[in-house]
Design a protein around this motif. Structure first.
Motif, short mmCIF file in Angstrom:
data_model
loop_
_atom_site.label_atom_id
_atom_site.label_comp_id
_atom_site.label_asym_id
_atom_site.label_seq_id
_atom_site.Cartn_x
_atom_site.Cartn_y
_atom_site.Cartn_z
N UNK A 188 11.98 -93.51 -33.29
CA UNK A 188 11.07 -93.85 -34.61
C UNK A 188 10.62 -95.37 -34.65
N UNK A 189 11.69 -96.28 -34.15
CA UNK A 189 11.54 -97.45 -33.77
C UNK A 189 9.51 -97.54 -32.72
N UNK A 190 10.29 -96.68 -32.03
CA UNK A 190 8.82 -96.67 -31.22
C UNK A 190 7.31 -96.48 -31.44
N UNK A 191 7.73 -95.37 -32.72
CA UNK A 191 6.30 -94.46 -33.21
C UNK A 191 5.82 -95.75 -34.26
N UNK B 292 9.52 -95.51 -42.24
CA UNK B 292 10.59 -94.26 -41.17
C UNK B 292 11.53 -95.64 -40.51
N UNK B 293 11.72 -96.53 -40.86
CA UNK B 293 12.25 -97.57 -40.91
C UNK B 293 13.89 -97.15 -41.20
N UNK B 294 13.82 -97.02 -42.29
CA UNK B 294 15.37 -96.09 -42.51
C UNK B 294 16.36 -95.45 -41.55
N UNK B 295 15.18 -94.94 -40.17
CA UNK B 295 15.68 -93.87 -39.27
C UNK B 295 16.25 -95.00 -38.11
N UNK B 296 16.06 -95.94 -38.31
CA UNK B 296 15.95 -96.80 -37.62
C UNK B 296 16.59 -98.21 -37.69
N UNK B 297 18.27 -98.12 -38.38
CA UNK B 297 18.93 -99.24 -39.48
C UNK B 297 19.59 -100.15 -37.81
#
Length: 200
Positions: free
Chosen positions: A140-143, A192-197
């Motif tokens: 998700x971060x890369x996305x 999507x930031x919530x998926x890579x805390x």
């Protein structure tokens, strides 16, 4: 420097010394266990490989290295002959047609040119070893942060293919649980930031 064809050791050395970005040289991407065992690995069309590899490095690998520290290249450029041999002998290589514009940097696929590398991020391994589902955080971060075309994640060391393409499709697939597509064609999404805390 323009290299039309690798026709000598000196030309191959020149190719290897070609700087693709701040941190990466073409030589970094020519290593191949298959090639070491069987046949040489260098491009039929060096100028195209340099161009597509430069995009891969500057748009994807340098930003990853800036964020996470040193990255390790597991597999990158494959000459068509190396890739075909790897496919025929069952060494985890897709067919040449499927690898054009991915691991075969100097031949286009139907949508244009691209380049791919399989990499490992050593600094991410501790998070991954705590919980293998954390591969999704990285995905998700890369996305949300990079102009990638394809991501494909593998269980060993959370290695993943990351590809640049002239016409990015922005899809993420995993062989790590949960297997299958995570995203296909989605745009950047602040939600999507919530998926890579752990990565913010």
């Amino acid at each position: 420097m323009t290299i039309k064809k690798v026709s000598s050791i000196a030309k191959l050395e020149d190719l290897g010394r070609t700087q693709l970005s701040k941190s990466f040289f073409m030589r970094d991407f020519l290593y191949s266990e298959i090639a070491n065992w069987y046949i040489p690995n260098f491009p039929d069309h060096p100028d195209i490989a340099i161009r597509t590899g430069t995009e891969l490095c500057q748009q994807l690998l340098e930003p990853l290295q800036e964020k996470f520290g040193r990255i390790t290249i597991r597999s990158a450029y494959r000459a068509p002959s190396v890739n075909q041999l790897g496919n025929e002998k069952g060494h985890n290589c897709a067919t040449n047609e499927k690898n054009f514009a991915s691991h075969i940097w100097d031949y286009p696929n139907a949508k244009g040119y691209g380049a791919m590398a399989c990499i490992v991020i050593p600094s991410f391994l501790e998070l991954y070893e705590r919980d293998q589902s954390n591969w999704q955080q990285l995905a998700y971060w890369i996305h949300n942060n990079l102009n990638y075309s394809h991501l494909q994640f593998f269980p060993k060391l959370c290695a993943f293919n990351i590809g640049w393409h002239e016409q990015p499709v922005r899809e993420i697939y995993s062989y790590i649980q949960p297997k299958g597509f995570l995203l296909r064609g989605e745009m950047v999404n602040k939600e999507f930031e919530k998926f890579y805390p752990d990565l913010i």
